[in-house]
Design an enzyme around this catalytic site. Structure first.
Site, PDB file in Angstrom:
ATOM      1  N   CYS A  40      41.728  34.555 -12.637  1.00 14.47           N
ATOM      2  CA  CYS A  40      41.768  33.239 -12.004  1.00 14.47           C
ATOM      3  C   CYS A  40      41.827  33.407 -10.481  1.00 14.47           C
ATOM      4  O   CYS A  40      42.710  34.119  -9.975  1.00 14.47           O
ATOM      5  CB  CYS A  40      42.994  32.469 -12.500  1.00 14.47           C
ATOM      6  SG  CYS A  40      43.248  30.921 -11.601  1.00 14.47           S
ATOM      7  N   CYS A  67      49.816  28.075 -13.218  1.00 15.80           N
ATOM      8  CA  CYS A  67      48.690  28.241 -12.286  1.00 15.80           C
ATOM      9  C   CYS A  67      48.711  27.060 -11.324  1.00 15.80           C
ATOM     10  O   CYS A  67      48.597  25.911 -11.744  1.00 15.80           O
ATOM     11  CB  CYS A  67      47.372  28.294 -13.035  1.00 15.80           C
ATOM     12  SG  CYS A  67      45.936  28.265 -11.925  1.00 15.80           S
ATOM     13  N   CYS A 123      45.536  31.919  -9.443  1.00 15.06           N
ATOM     14  CA  CYS A 123      46.814  32.526  -9.824  1.00 15.06           C
ATOM     15  C   CYS A 123      46.684  33.971 -10.289  1.00 15.06           C
ATOM     16  O   CYS A 123      47.682  34.648 -10.488  1.00 15.06           O
ATOM     17  CB  CYS A 123      47.510  31.683 -10.896  1.00 15.06           C
ATOM     18  SG  CYS A 123      46.742  31.843 -12.517  1.00 15.06           S
ATOM     19  N   LYS A 182      11.222   3.128   1.802  1.00 17.15           N
ATOM     20  CA  LYS A 182      11.288   4.583   1.597  1.00 17.15           C
ATOM     21  C   LYS A 182      12.514   4.898   0.772  1.00 17.15           C
ATOM     22  O   LYS A 182      13.616   4.916   1.312  1.00 17.15           O
ATOM     23  CB  LYS A 182      11.452   5.294   2.939  1.00 17.15           C
ATOM     24  CG  LYS A 182      10.256   5.262   3.851  1.00 17.15           C
ATOM     25  CD  LYS A 182      10.647   6.053   5.087  1.00 17.15           C
ATOM     26  CE  LYS A 182       9.454   6.422   5.917  1.00 17.15           C
ATOM     27  NZ  LYS A 182       9.780   7.461   6.887  1.00 17.15           N
ATOM     28  N   CYS A 219      41.214  29.768 -17.097  1.00 18.70           N
ATOM     29  CA  CYS A 219      42.374  30.533 -16.650  1.00 18.70           C
ATOM     30  C   CYS A 219      43.403  30.460 -17.771  1.00 18.70           C
ATOM     31  O   CYS A 219      43.682  29.386 -18.296  1.00 18.70           O
ATOM     32  CB  CYS A 219      42.929  29.896 -15.371  1.00 18.70           C
ATOM     33  SG  CYS A 219      44.615  30.382 -14.994  1.00 18.70           S
ATOM     34  N   ASP A 237       1.828  10.439   3.199  1.00 18.91           N
ATOM     35  CA  ASP A 237       2.567  11.321   4.087  1.00 18.91           C
ATOM     36  C   ASP A 237       1.614  12.314   4.727  1.00 18.91           C
ATOM     37  O   ASP A 237       1.371  13.399   4.212  1.00 18.91           O
ATOM     38  CB  ASP A 237       3.646  12.051   3.283  1.00 18.91           C
ATOM     39  CG  ASP A 237       4.684  12.672   4.180  1.00 18.91           C
ATOM     40  OD1 ASP A 237       4.669  12.377   5.390  1.00 18.91           O
ATOM     41  OD2 ASP A 237       5.501  13.450   3.679  1.00 18.91           O
ATOM     42  N   GLU A 249       0.831  -1.201   0.000  1.00 15.09           N
ATOM     43  CA  GLU A 249       0.000   0.000   0.000  1.00 15.09           C
ATOM     44  C   GLU A 249       0.866   1.252   0.000  1.00 15.09           C
ATOM     45  O   GLU A 249       1.988   1.240   0.494  1.00 15.09           O
ATOM     46  CB  GLU A 249      -0.906   0.069   1.236  1.00 15.09           C
ATOM     47  CG  GLU A 249      -0.827  -1.102   2.161  1.00 15.09           C
ATOM     48  CD  GLU A 249      -1.790  -1.035   3.318  1.00 15.09           C
ATOM     49  OE1 GLU A 249      -1.581  -0.200   4.200  1.00 15.09           O
ATOM     50  OE2 GLU A 249      -2.747  -1.841   3.300  1.00 15.09           O
ATOM     51  N   TYR A 261      -5.985   2.411   6.609  1.00 18.10           N
ATOM     52  CA  TYR A 261      -5.050   1.357   6.204  1.00 18.10           C
ATOM     53  C   TYR A 261      -5.002   0.197   7.187  1.00 18.10           C
ATOM     54  O   TYR A 261      -4.149  -0.669   7.083  1.00 18.10           O
ATOM     55  CB  TYR A 261      -3.645   1.922   5.989  1.00 18.10           C
ATOM     56  CG  TYR A 261      -3.067   2.654   7.180  1.00 18.10           C
ATOM     57  CD1 TYR A 261      -2.728   1.964   8.338  1.00 18.10           C
ATOM     58  CD2 TYR A 261      -2.849   4.019   7.137  1.00 18.10           C
ATOM     59  CE1 TYR A 261      -2.194   2.615   9.431  1.00 18.10           C
ATOM     60  CE2 TYR A 261      -2.313   4.692   8.230  1.00 18.10           C
ATOM     61  CZ  TYR A 261      -1.998   3.988   9.376  1.00 18.10           C
ATOM     62  OH  TYR A 261      -1.468   4.635  10.452  1.00 18.10           O
ATOM     63  N   LYS A 272       2.396   4.589   1.249  1.00 22.02           N
ATOM     64  CA  LYS A 272       2.608   5.156   2.580  1.00 22.02           C
ATOM     65  C   LYS A 272       2.331   6.650   2.449  1.00 22.02           C
ATOM     66  O   LYS A 272       3.182   7.424   2.015  1.00 22.02           O
ATOM     67  CB  LYS A 272       4.035   4.900   3.053  1.00 22.02           C
ATOM     68  CG  LYS A 272       4.256   5.298   4.502  1.00 22.02           C
ATOM     69  CD  LYS A 272       5.617   4.822   4.985  1.00 22.02           C
ATOM     70  CE  LYS A 272       5.789   5.005   6.483  1.00 22.02           C
ATOM     71  NZ  LYS A 272       5.486   6.334   6.974  1.00 22.02           N
TER      72      LYS A 272
HETATM   73  S1  IVH Z   1       0.764   0.654   8.956  1.00 23.29           S
HETATM   74  C1  IVH Z   1       1.597  -1.914  11.970  1.00 23.29           C
HETATM   75  N1  IVH Z   1       0.098   1.571   6.614  1.00 23.29           N
HETATM   76  O1  IVH Z   1       3.327   5.447   8.661  1.00 23.29           O
HETATM   77  C2  IVH Z   1       1.980  -0.810  11.155  1.00 23.29           C
HETATM   78  N2  IVH Z   1       1.115   3.065   8.148  1.00 23.29           N
HETATM   79  O2  IVH Z   1       5.712   4.422  10.482  1.00 23.29           O
HETATM   80  C3  IVH Z   1       1.408   0.500  11.526  1.00 23.29           C
HETATM   81  N3  IVH Z   1       1.372   5.330   7.323  1.00 23.29           N
HETATM   82  O3  IVH Z   1       2.358   6.143  11.892  1.00 23.29           O
HETATM   83  C4  IVH Z   1       1.333   1.439  10.419  1.00 23.29           C
HETATM   84  N4  IVH Z   1       0.438   5.001   5.357  1.00 23.29           N
HETATM   85  O4  IVH Z   1       1.058   7.229  10.059  1.00 23.29           O
HETATM   86  C5  IVH Z   1       0.652   1.855   7.799  1.00 23.29           C
HETATM   87  N5  IVH Z   1      -0.579   2.260   4.507  1.00 23.29           N
HETATM   88  C6  IVH Z   1      -0.033   2.533   5.695  1.00 23.29           C
HETATM   89  C7  IVH Z   1       0.423   3.827   6.013  1.00 23.29           C
HETATM   90  C8  IVH Z   1       1.011   4.035   7.265  1.00 23.29           C
HETATM   91  C9  IVH Z   1       1.011   5.884   6.149  1.00 23.29           C
HETATM   92  C10 IVH Z   1       2.070   6.018   8.420  1.00 23.29           C
HETATM   93  C11 IVH Z   1       1.351   5.918   9.726  1.00 23.29           C
HETATM   94  C12 IVH Z   1       2.310   5.372  10.740  1.00 23.29           C
HETATM   95  C13 IVH Z   1       3.611   5.440  10.023  1.00 23.29           C
HETATM   96  C14 IVH Z   1       4.387   4.187  10.343  1.00 23.29           C
END
Ligand code: IVH
Length: 677
Positions: free
Chosen positions: A414, A438, A417, A320, A432, A123, A119, A231, A121
């Site tokens: 330069c 030089c 020199c 990451k 130069c 931000d 999935e 998630y 991640k």
């Molecule tokens: S799972 C058991 N899934 O990432 C695992 N986290 O370092 C618990 N986050 O604090 C997190 N997308 O804020 C999980 N698809 C995703 C996520 C996710 C973003 C963030 C979440 C958590 C941090 C984990």
């Protein structure tokens, strides 16, 4: 009149309206697929508001009109999480992902491919949502993972958070985990409006989400464009009916939660890597910021068997990739002078972590590049470092330019020199105009002379060469051979033993052969391959320096430009003098062994393309070269033969176009056998 209707009737209509509004709201904010026009939606909403105004006693806390409610809080109460909110171990390379898979399979005692959920991640900000009997009871921040803040009033204002669950068969107590974020387009629109209104802008979508969620007044949060992806599910009750992560997410979707549609279940770690590559390639088009991909063992029983290590589960990991661009400040621009006198601007940066390393310098190439970037000292700049590439400044944040930012002035003398700097016509590089006098050019020239492909003098690095030049112990490469161990030991930070070793390395470099000596001279445009070709052709330094441009062009690879550079180099007395002094110092430029006149493929150029099965590329190349052929990477009309295995593409097409003879691997093996016999 409405007041005359039986209360039960009104209550029923209000419930119908709530359900209709929830359904449209879900379609719009969760499924991103609106089902009615804004006007229709507003009409339903206004009708409900009117009924609620007339019958305040019939207002329910899960009514869609009650998302923003209550007064501003003085602070958020602390709340303990019944299940800790874990964080994730992270990795940045595919090999580390493979290690993770090996570990998972070892701990599970499994030789089979594992099913993984992959999935995005996102931000943003982690939240937990708690539902009892299908009603939202609590929204909380992660805090330290054990305790967070009760931000229920703020979470309720997010249209994508169900106040009551849809569908059926939800557990009496449900714990959901998700990430609140601000979509990029909404973030931009918010800032445009804020700027127009003279209000504070948000720094980035992540800060925007975090700041908005922690507003003490929920009315402020309600005006911020926040949404979330769920998630995960917290399995708080023993009799949880679902056995896998992805199945749980499907169920959450049925209950009205917003799930990321890029979530996938895949089998085996290589399929995970495919997902990661494909997904990350699309990161620019997503509409929201991510900081990686989360990989989770899908099966709950396996998750339980793997368990948790302090705060991070063994069953999940975040991939990451190291950020390739980062924002930092340009503190100063210095000018460096290289071996050929080229004056190169170098950015001195506020150190920043990018591409997996801390970067404090970046090349700015030349004055054209500075002009193209519109760069000034003091600017906030984006620095890029991908792979092993030298860090570059790629963009300037012009809008955040400080008042004290100043222009970058390219020196006309330069910086080392003091000789005038000149830019010849048609060249972007400024140089130069002094030559070996030089010190900077001399230092870099000596470093090139000592480098691996040239005389390969180990231990002769920049610090030592700089001292040798500064103390005027060396005025050209030939002087190196006159240094004794005692002199070397007198240099700063030079132990007796290293001085002895360096002396040995210098003396030992005398017999490196003609090709390396030619390369070491540092003639412009003459790289290692050209130097080797010149050595094979001319077989001595005097023969090379006597050659005119025409005879130089007889050498394979040497065209008019290279020929001119070589001729111009040897026209200069100081260069001839250097060569003579090197010879006098005992440098012995042995010519390469003559190829037997009978070498069957002497002077032929061959190209290998496609897959070979009986031989590796390297072996095939070595055997062709032993027969006197040159093996090249590209096909031209001058190519003598192309060996094409399966999968050959453009080079095969080129060979056909130029009418070059083509051999398949079988024919090639036969031919090799005949030639080698
Ligand atoms: S799972 C058991 N899934 O990432 C695992 N986290 O370092 C618990 N986050 O604090 C997190 N997308 O804020 C999980 N698809 C995703 C996520 C996710 C973003 C963030 C979440 C958590 C941090 C984990």
């Amino acid at each position: 009149m409405a007041t005359e209707r039986p209360e039960a009737d009104v209550a029923a209509e209000m419930e119908r309206l709530r359900t209709q509004i929830d359904t449209h709201n879900h379609a719009y904010h969760v499924l991103d697929a609106p089902t009615v026009s804004d006007a229709e939606f507003d009409a339903l909403f206004d009708r409900l508001l009117a009924l609620e105004a007339a019958h305040p006693e019939l207002i329910t806390p899960d009514s869609p009109t009650q998302r923003v409610g209550g007064a501003a809080a003085a602070r958020f109460p602390t709340i303990r999480h019944p299940l800790p909110m874990l964080s994730l171990g992270k990795c940045t390379t595919f090999d580390e992902l493979r290690d993770f898979d090996v570990r998972v399979r070892r701990l599970l005692g499994s030789d089979d491919d594992i099913d993984y959920a992959c999935e995005p991640k996102v931000d943003g900000v982690a939240v937990r949502l708690f539902y009892e009997d299908g009603r939202l009871k609590l929204g909380a921040t992660r805090g330290d993972g054990e305790e967070g803040e009760d931000i229920t009033a703020n979470v309720r204002t997010l249209a994508a958070v169900p106040l009551r669950l849809r569908g059926e068969n939800w557990p009496a107590r449900l714990e959901v985990r998700g990430e609140v974020y601000m979509p990029r387009a909404d973030f931009n629109a918010f800032n445009v409006a804020a700027r127009a209104a003279g209000e504070r802008e948000l720094v980035n979508p992540r800060n925007g989400a975090a700041g908005s969620l922690r507003q003490l007044d929920p009315a402020v949060t309600a005006r911020r464009p926040l949404t979330l992806f769920c998630y995960g599910i917290g399995r708080i009750d023993e009799d949880w009916p679902l056995t896998s992560h992805v199945a749980s997410l499907d169920r959450l979707a049925e209950w009205g939660f917003r799930i990321n549609s890029d979530t996938r279940r895949v089998t085996g770690i290589e399929a995970v890597i495919d997902y990661v590559e494909t997904f990350l390639a699309r990161r620019g088009e997503l509409g929201y910021d991510i900081d990686g991909v989360v990989i989770k063992v899908d099966d709950f029983a396996s998750q339980d068997a793997l368990g948790v290590l302090t705060r991070t589960p063994r069953y999940a990991i975040a991939f990451k990739p190291a950020a390739e661009e980062a924002l930092t400040r340009l503190l100063e621009v210095d000018f460096q002078v290289g071996r050929t006198g080229a004056v190169t601007p170098v950015a001195r940066l506020d150190p920043v972590f990018v591409g997996g390393v801390t970067v404090s310098n970046a090349t700015l190439h030349n004055s054209d590049e500075i002009a193209r970037l519109g760069l000034r000292v003091g600017d906030l700049v984006w620095v890029r470092r991908a792979g092993d590439v030298i860090p570059q400044v790629v963009r300037v944040e012009v809008e955040q330019r400080p008042a004290e930012a100043r222009d970058i002035v390219f020196p006309d003398h330069c910086p080392v020199c003091g000789a005038p700097v000149a830019r010849s016509e048609g060249e972007v590089v400024a140089r130069c105009t002094a030559h070996r006098t030089c010190p900077a050019q001399l230092v870099h020239g000596l470093l090139h002379f000592a480098s691996r492909g040239a005389m390969d003098i180990q231990g002769l690095g920049e610090k030592i060469v700089t001292q040798l030049v500064e103390r005027e112990l060396v005025a050209d490469a030939a002087d190196l051979y006159g240094l004794d161990a005692e002199t070397l030991a007198g240099l700063d930070r030079m132990a007796e033993k290293s001085a002895h070793n360096l002396h040995g390395a210098i003396q030992g470099s005398r017999r490196r052969g003609l090709a390396r000596v030619i390369f070491a001279l540092g003639i412009r445009e003459v790289g290692e391959a050209t130097a080797a070709a010149l050595a094979r052709h001319f077989r001595s330094l005097p023969a090379l320096w006597e050659a005119d441009e025409e005879s130089l062009q007889q050498v394979r690879d040497v065209g008019p430009v290279v020929a001119r550079e070589i001729a111009e180099f040897f026209v200069q007395d100081e260069n001839r003098a250097l060569v003579e002094r090197l010879l006098a110092a005992g440098v012995e430029p042995e010519p390469p062994p003559e190829l037997p006149v009978t070498a069957p493929l002497a002077d032929q150029t061959w190209v290998l393309t496609g897959t070979l099965e009986a031989l590796t590329r390297k072996e095939a190349k070595a055997r062709l070269e032993a027969l006197g052929a040159r093996v090249s990477g590209s096909v031209s009309a001058q190519t003598d033969c192309v060996v094409a295995g399966p999968g050959a593409g453009q080079k095969l097409a080129d060979a056909e176009r130029h009418g070059v003879p083509i051999l398949d691997e079988a024919a090639f093996m036969v031919r090799l056998g005949e030639l080698e016999a």
